[in-house]
Design a protein around this motif. Structure first.
Motif, PDB file in Angstrom:
ATOM      1  N   ASP A  97       0.830  -1.195   0.000  1.00 35.72           N
ATOM      2  CA  ASP A  97       0.000   0.000   0.000  1.00 35.72           C
ATOM      3  C   ASP A  97       0.874   1.257   0.000  1.00 35.72           C
ATOM      4  O   ASP A  97       1.689   1.441   0.911  1.00 35.72           O
ATOM      5  N   TYR A 131       0.335   4.465   0.573  1.00 38.71           N
ATOM      6  CA  TYR A 131       0.167   5.366   1.712  1.00 38.71           C
ATOM      7  C   TYR A 131       0.847   4.781   2.946  1.00 38.71           C
ATOM      8  O   TYR A 131       1.617   5.458   3.627  1.00 38.71           O
ATOM      9  N   GLU A 132       0.582   3.502   3.233  1.00 45.33           N
ATOM     10  CA  GLU A 132       1.190   2.845   4.397  1.00 45.33           C
ATOM     11  C   GLU A 132       2.716   2.820   4.257  1.00 45.33           C
ATOM     12  O   GLU A 132       3.445   3.030   5.225  1.00 45.33           O
ATOM     13  N   THR A 136       5.971   7.086  -4.139  1.00 48.58           N
ATOM     14  CA  THR A 136       4.651   6.892  -3.528  1.00 48.58           C
ATOM     15  C   THR A 136       3.551   7.339  -4.484  1.00 48.58           C
ATOM     16  O   THR A 136       2.569   6.623  -4.697  1.00 48.58           O
ATOM     17  N   ALA A 168       0.789   4.937  -6.219  1.00 48.17           N
ATOM     18  CA  ALA A 168      -0.625   5.165  -5.897  1.00 48.17           C
ATOM     19  C   ALA A 168      -1.410   5.614  -7.122  1.00 48.17           C
ATOM     20  O   ALA A 168      -2.638   5.666  -7.087  1.00 48.17           O
TER      21      ALA A 168
END
Length: 178
Positions: free
Chosen positions: A80, A82-83, A135, A139
């Motif tokens: 993920d 964001y994580e 990131t 995403a």
């Protein structure tokens, strides 16, 4: 010259420099200290690094590379985006809070002047922006990574320079909430 990774003597000298900085601080670390810590002569150090400033610059770059490698080892399995970004920030804050050289520089008052060095700030912003660009790419989103990198870098700097300002960043979970 060869890269430190390819040369065990360079690596020993750079690692010894980092250890000396954590023990003696920036102002009191000498090339003689580094040579003794590395188990080589001063002449060997000066054959490989022309000046103390070059030695320190290369040692900082080497240590930053080691830290980035450790950050990635800690987060590379996180899918993920964001994580992954959050955990990267947690790792970075943990490092500025606990790294022996980072702590020593705050105690000695050497930390803030480093943040006035354009090379150091450029390297910090580039490193943070690179991670934010990854990131965003993972995403599938677009955002102003340059501004975000500055905000994250300022966050790291504040945690580093004023570790006792409050309790919000005192734990990894606290950093995650922030």
């Amino acid at each position: 010259g060869q890269s430190a990774d390819a040369d065990p003597t360079d690596t020993a000298i750079l690692a010894a420099t980092i250890r000396c900085l954590s023990h003696h601080g920036l102002e009191r670390t000498t090339v003689a200290d580094v040579a003794a810590e590395a188990g080589v002569g001063r002449a060997t150090v000066f054959r490989r690094f022309d000046t103390k400033e070059e030695l320190l610059g290369r040692a900082f770059a080497w240590e930053l590379d080691q830290l980035v490698t450790r950050f990635h080892a800690a987060i590379d399995d996180i899918e993920d985006p964001y994580e992954r970004a959050v955990e990267w920030i947690v790792e970075a804050v943990r490092t500025v809070r606990n790294h022996p050289v980072a702590r020593r520089f705050v105690v000695d008052g050497a930390a803030l002047p480093l943040l006035h060095d354009p090379q150091i700030t450029a390297a910090l912003l580039t490193s943070v922006r690179h991670e934010l660009d990854l990131t965003a790419q993972r995403a599938g989103i677009t955002f102003d990574t340059a501004t975000a990198a500055e905000i994250v870098a300022r966050f790291f700097a504040s945690v580093w320079l004023a570790p006792d300002l409050g309790d919000a960043t005192a734990t990894d979970d606290g950093v995650r909430r922030v």
